[in-house]
Design a protein around this motif. Structure first.
Motif, short mmCIF file in Angstrom:
data_model
loop_
_atom_site.label_atom_id
_atom_site.label_comp_id
_atom_site.label_asym_id
_atom_site.label_seq_id
_atom_site.Cartn_x
_atom_site.Cartn_y
_atom_site.Cartn_z
N ASP A 276 0.83 -1.20 0.00
CA ASP A 276 0.00 0.00 0.00
C ASP A 276 0.87 1.25 0.00
O ASP A 276 1.73 1.44 0.86
N ARG A 277 0.64 2.15 -0.95
CA ARG A 277 1.42 3.38 -1.07
C ARG A 277 1.23 4.28 0.15
O ARG A 277 2.13 5.04 0.51
N ARG A 278 0.07 4.22 0.78
CA ARG A 278 -0.16 5.04 1.98
C ARG A 278 0.74 4.57 3.12
O ARG A 278 1.22 5.39 3.91
N PHE A 279 0.96 3.29 3.21
CA PHE A 279 1.88 2.75 4.21
C PHE A 279 3.30 3.23 3.94
O PHE A 279 4.03 3.62 4.86
N HIS A 280 3.69 3.25 2.67
CA HIS A 280 5.02 3.73 2.30
C HIS A 280 5.18 5.21 2.66
O HIS A 280 6.24 5.63 3.15
N ALA A 281 4.14 6.00 2.41
CA ALA A 281 4.19 7.42 2.74
C ALA A 281 4.30 7.64 4.24
O ALA A 281 5.02 8.54 4.70
N LEU A 282 3.60 6.81 5.02
CA LEU A 282 3.68 6.91 6.47
C LEU A 282 5.09 6.61 6.97
O LEU A 282 5.62 7.31 7.85
N LEU A 283 5.71 5.58 6.40
CA LEU A 283 7.08 5.25 6.78
C LEU A 283 8.04 6.38 6.44
O LEU A 283 8.94 6.72 7.22
N LEU A 284 7.87 6.97 5.26
CA LEU A 284 8.74 8.08 4.85
C LEU A 284 8.56 9.27 5.79
O LEU A 284 9.56 9.90 6.20
N ALA A 285 7.32 9.58 6.16
CA ALA A 285 7.07 10.69 7.08
C ALA A 285 7.71 10.42 8.44
O ALA A 285 8.32 11.32 9.05
N ALA A 286 7.59 9.19 8.93
CA ALA A 286 8.21 8.84 10.21
C ALA A 286 9.72 8.92 10.13
O ALA A 286 10.39 9.41 11.06
N HIS A 287 10.28 8.46 9.02
CA HIS A 287 11.73 8.51 8.81
C HIS A 287 12.24 9.95 8.88
O HIS A 287 13.19 10.27 9.61
N LEU A 288 11.58 10.84 8.13
CA LEU A 288 12.01 12.24 8.10
C LEU A 288 11.82 12.92 9.45
O LEU A 288 12.68 13.71 9.88
N LEU A 332 26.84 9.51 11.62
CA LEU A 332 26.61 8.82 10.36
C LEU A 332 25.95 7.46 10.56
O LEU A 332 25.01 7.10 9.84
N PHE A 333 26.41 6.71 11.55
CA PHE A 333 25.81 5.40 11.81
C PHE A 333 24.35 5.53 12.27
O PHE A 333 23.50 4.72 11.90
N THR A 334 24.06 6.55 13.08
CA THR A 334 22.69 6.77 13.54
C THR A 334 21.79 7.15 12.37
O THR A 334 20.65 6.68 12.27
N SER A 335 22.28 8.01 11.50
CA SER A 335 21.51 8.41 10.33
C SER A 335 21.11 7.20 9.50
O SER A 335 19.96 7.04 9.09
N ASN A 336 22.06 6.32 9.26
CA ASN A 336 21.79 5.11 8.49
C ASN A 336 20.82 4.18 9.24
O ASN A 336 19.90 3.61 8.64
N PHE A 337 21.01 4.05 10.54
CA PHE A 337 20.16 3.16 11.33
C PHE A 337 18.71 3.63 11.33
O PHE A 337 17.78 2.81 11.25
N ILE A 338 18.49 4.92 11.41
CA ILE A 338 17.12 5.44 11.35
C ILE A 338 16.47 5.03 10.03
O ILE A 338 15.29 4.63 10.00
N GLY A 339 17.22 5.11 8.96
CA GLY A 339 16.69 4.66 7.67
C GLY A 339 16.34 3.19 7.67
O GLY A 339 15.32 2.79 7.09
N MET A 340 17.16 2.36 8.34
CA MET A 340 16.87 0.94 8.42
C MET A 340 15.59 0.69 9.21
O MET A 340 14.80 -0.19 8.88
N CYS A 341 15.39 1.46 10.27
CA CYS A 341 14.21 1.27 11.12
C CYS A 341 12.92 1.50 10.35
O CYS A 341 11.90 0.85 10.63
N PHE A 342 12.93 2.43 9.40
CA PHE A 342 11.70 2.80 8.70
C PHE A 342 11.73 2.40 7.22
O PHE A 342 11.01 2.97 6.40
#
Length: 428
Positions: A276-288, A332-342
């Motif tokens: 679902d694209r809405r789920f993807h958008a939610l993950l992107l919003a949480a990531h940012l 840098l490692f935290t930045s990458n890890f946040i991306g992995m989480c979402f």
């Protein structure tokens, strides 16, 4: 004439030091390089055993060779480059690296030789990572033992699967070592080259942007960004000249769909929700949102201090701090890890995207050592559960959440003058 004395082997020297210094060799960060040298010797044996005793599994290598084979035959239209697994979806750096491997391995037919090449890549990657841990002086050396000897999947990704993910991370660790040595332009070159092999390296980019501004100011940041962008354009010239739209759509396709059957982190979702694209958008919003919160509150003092970094009246020619290796690596490692989480989906080869960063992140929290090792162990167990299950996916998210909370609750912000030497202005 007396015979020349034979020099002792490195591993013998390390063992002798362990016998004389005792267990503190495993717990004092100053012995990180000593332990890493011993582990490096073990890694040669382990990887040779895996190559010779464990059957090679074909997943993407043949498709890689087909994709670059089209390029080598004169096809520069990215939309026409494809293999058995589908179209080419990686940037231009991938094409050049695997074209070289194409020639070195008799057009991709000599897989055993390719495995030995990837063994060399593994050993280089290990030493680059060990040097980062030696420079940061945060983790006890015994952590390297766990990181080196316990993960069958990481060894497999290098020497049994021949994926491009390990190569992208290897080049990233070259860039990170350059940044630690304050070689910003060279580091930017290798960072961009890593992105050109696989786009996942961009997950480090938000943290790197903050580091650029804190250390170098706006003008130097723009120069570094120009190096990154310039290399991407230079590598892509043959493809941009032929079909620029096709190259950009295929190589930087952020909307690409993933298959639910391969997901490691979202197995407990239905196929419909997963896609679902809405789920993807939610993950992107949480990531940012989480990135901004960390940048404004955990990497800097507050949102105003973050905005101060882009104030041309005060920070055009000079950064605000001289960043130390531990702070640089943590951001840098935290930045990458946040991306992995979402992430919309994590596949098994994606483990290499953050595997070697996990110990540093764990020791950046205030958790006790048993809790840190437990989190690391659960993460490892989840990635080695094949196929993934509802329980393994939920456990992976729980481990990620615990680690993320631990990083957030760590007292103080990473890039603050109270902990780092103030960088003088060039006008002083």
């Amino acid at each position: 004439m007396p015979a020349a004395r034979k020099r002792p082997h490195i591993s013998s020297l390390v063992i002798e030091k362990f016998m004389t210094e005792g267990p503190k060799v495993l717990f004092d960060p100053k012995y990180t390089s000593t332990i890493s040298l011993l582990l490096w010797s073990f890694e040669i044996v382990i990887n040779l055993f895996v190559i010779t005793r464990v059957p090679y599994t074909e997943i993407d290598w043949k498709a890689y060779m087909q994709e670059v084979g089209g390029f080598l035959n004169g096809t520069y239209d990215y939309t026409q480059l494809k293999g058995d697994t589908g179209p080419l979806v990686y940037p231009a750096g991938f094409v050049y690296v695997y074209s070289l491997l194409f020639y070195l391995t008799s057009h991709g037919q000599n897989i055993r030789f390719a495995q030995y090449i990837f063994l060399v890549f593994y050993l280089i990657n290990f030493m680059l990572v060990a040097r980062i841990y030696q420079k940061t002086m945060k983790c006890p050396p015994f952590v390297l033992v766990f990181m080196s000897l316990t993960s069958y999947r990481v060894h497999s990704l290098f020497v049994l699967r021949l994926f491009n993910d390990p190569l992208a991370m290897l080049v990233f660790y070259i860039s990170l070592n350059c940044f630690i040595d304050k070689k910003w332009y060279l580091g930017s070159f290798f960072f961009s080259f890593a992105v050109s092999i696989k786009m996942n390296v961009l997950l480090f980019a938000p943290g790197l942007l903050v580091v650029y501004l804190v250390e170098n100011g706006i003008l130097q940041t723009l120069r570094n960004l120009l190096i990154c962008a310039g290399l991407q354009v230079a590598l892509a010239i043959p493809f941009l000249a032929t079909n620029p739209q096709g190259y950009l759509i295929r190589s930087f396709d952020l909307g690409r769909q993933f298959f639910h059957k391969w997901t490691v982190n979202w197995r407990f979702l239905s196929v419909e929700m997963f896609a679902d694209r809405r789920f993807h958008a939610l993950l992107l919003a949480a990531h940012l949102t989480v990135l901004i919160l960390f940048a404004a509150i955990r990497w800097r003092r507050n949102i105003s201090s973050l905005f101060q970094l882009i104030n041309p009246k005060t920070r055009w020619n000079c950064g605000v701090l001289s960043i130390q290796p531990d702070q640089l690596v943590t951001v840098l490692f935290t930045s990458n890890f946040i991306g992995m989480c979402f992430s919309r989906s994590l596949h098994y080869q994606f483990y290499i995207w953050y595997y070697h960063t996990i110990p540093h992140l764990l020791w950046s929290t205030k958790y006790s050592t048993p809790v840190r090792l437990l989190i690391f162990g659960v993460i490892e167990l989840c990635w080695n559960t094949y196929p993934s299950t509802n329980i393994s996916s939920l456990a992976l998210h729980a481990s990620h959440a615990l680690l993320l909370i631990g990083l957030w609750r760590n007292n103080g912000c990473v890039l603050e003058p109270a902990t780092i030497e103030e960088k003088p202005s060039k006008d002083d």
